[in-house]
Design a protein around this motif. Structure first.
Motif, PDB file in Angstrom:
ATOM      1  N   THR A  42       0.844  -1.184   0.000  1.00 12.49           N
ATOM      2  CA  THR A  42       0.000   0.000   0.000  1.00 12.49           C
ATOM      3  C   THR A  42       0.884   1.239   0.000  1.00 12.49           C
ATOM      4  N   LYS A  43       0.276   2.402   0.019  1.00 10.53           N
ATOM      5  CA  LYS A  43       0.990   3.694   0.025  1.00 10.53           C
ATOM      6  C   LYS A  43       0.657   4.456   1.299  1.00 10.53           C
ATOM      7  N   THR A  44       1.588   5.302   1.734  1.00  6.48           N
ATOM      8  CA  THR A  44       1.354   6.138   2.916  1.00  6.48           C
ATOM      9  C   THR A  44       0.462   7.321   2.550  1.00  6.48           C
ATOM     10  N   SER A  45       0.060   8.071   3.548  1.00  2.00           N
ATOM     11  CA  SER A  45      -0.816   9.232   3.325  1.00  2.00           C
ATOM     12  C   SER A  45      -0.036  10.531   3.127  1.00  2.00           C
TER      13      SER A  45
ATOM     14  N   PRO B  54       3.434  10.074  -1.528  1.00  2.00           N
ATOM     15  CA  PRO B  54       3.278   8.788  -0.831  1.00  2.00           C
ATOM     16  C   PRO B  54       4.473   7.852  -1.032  1.00  2.00           C
ATOM     17  N   ALA B  55       4.802   7.151   0.020  1.00  2.00           N
ATOM     18  CA  ALA B  55       5.825   6.111  -0.029  1.00  2.00           C
ATOM     19  C   ALA B  55       5.110   4.761  -0.095  1.00  2.00           C
TER      20      ALA B  55
ATOM     21  N   PHE C  75      -2.243   0.941   7.345  1.00  2.00           N
ATOM     22  CA  PHE C  75      -0.970   1.447   6.848  1.00  2.00           C
ATOM     23  C   PHE C  75      -1.163   2.572   5.832  1.00  2.00           C
ATOM     24  N   THR C  76      -2.282   2.603   5.136  1.00  2.00           N
ATOM     25  CA  THR C  76      -2.574   3.689   4.197  1.00  2.00           C
ATOM     26  C   THR C  76      -2.788   5.003   4.931  1.00  2.00           C
ATOM     27  N   GLU C  77      -3.253   4.945   6.172  1.00  2.00           N
ATOM     28  CA  GLU C  77      -3.485   6.156   6.958  1.00  2.00           C
ATOM     29  C   GLU C  77      -2.217   6.702   7.619  1.00  2.00           C
ATOM     30  N   MET C  78      -1.140   5.939   7.580  1.00  2.00           N
ATOM     31  CA  MET C  78       0.122   6.337   8.214  1.00  2.00           C
ATOM     32  C   MET C  78       0.958   7.216   7.286  1.00  2.00           C
ATOM     33  N   THR C  79       1.857   7.985   7.904  1.00  2.00           N
ATOM     34  CA  THR C  79       2.859   8.741   7.154  1.00  2.00           C
ATOM     35  C   THR C  79       4.192   8.012   7.288  1.00  2.00           C
TER      36      THR C  79
END
Length: 92
Positions: free
Chosen positions: A1-4, A8-9, A45-49
């Protein structure tokens, strides 16, 4: 997934849920709720930075994941621990 993050990472994570070895009910329930658990982890994990996922924050992430799975997904059993076999954050 990607970060927010604005840029995005990518996040690649392998999560292991810990429960008592002799707890057959936990094993059965975790297996039967596997799709909900994976979906929750993807959304989590998508909601994380990138900063949220730094090694210094891993203990906090593990506790949050354990509590959320126990409170929101599992009904008749509880997991005791969450561990990351791998957690890669790949910045662009």
């Amino acid at each position: 997934t990607k970060t927010s993050d604005l840029l995005p990472a990518s996040v690649i994570v392998e999560v292991v849920l810990g429960y008592k070895k002799e707890d057959k009910a936990a094993s059965t329930e975790i297996t039967s709720r596997q799709i909900e658990i994976k979906d929750f982890l993807r959304r989590y994990f998508t909601e994380m930075t990138v900063n949220d996922l730094r090694p210094k924050n891993e203990d906090k992430r593990r506790i949050e994941i354990r509590n959320a799975i126990n409170d929101d997904i599992l009904s008749s059993s509880k997991i005791k621990d969450v561990r990351f076999l791998s957690l890669q954050v790949i910045e662009q």
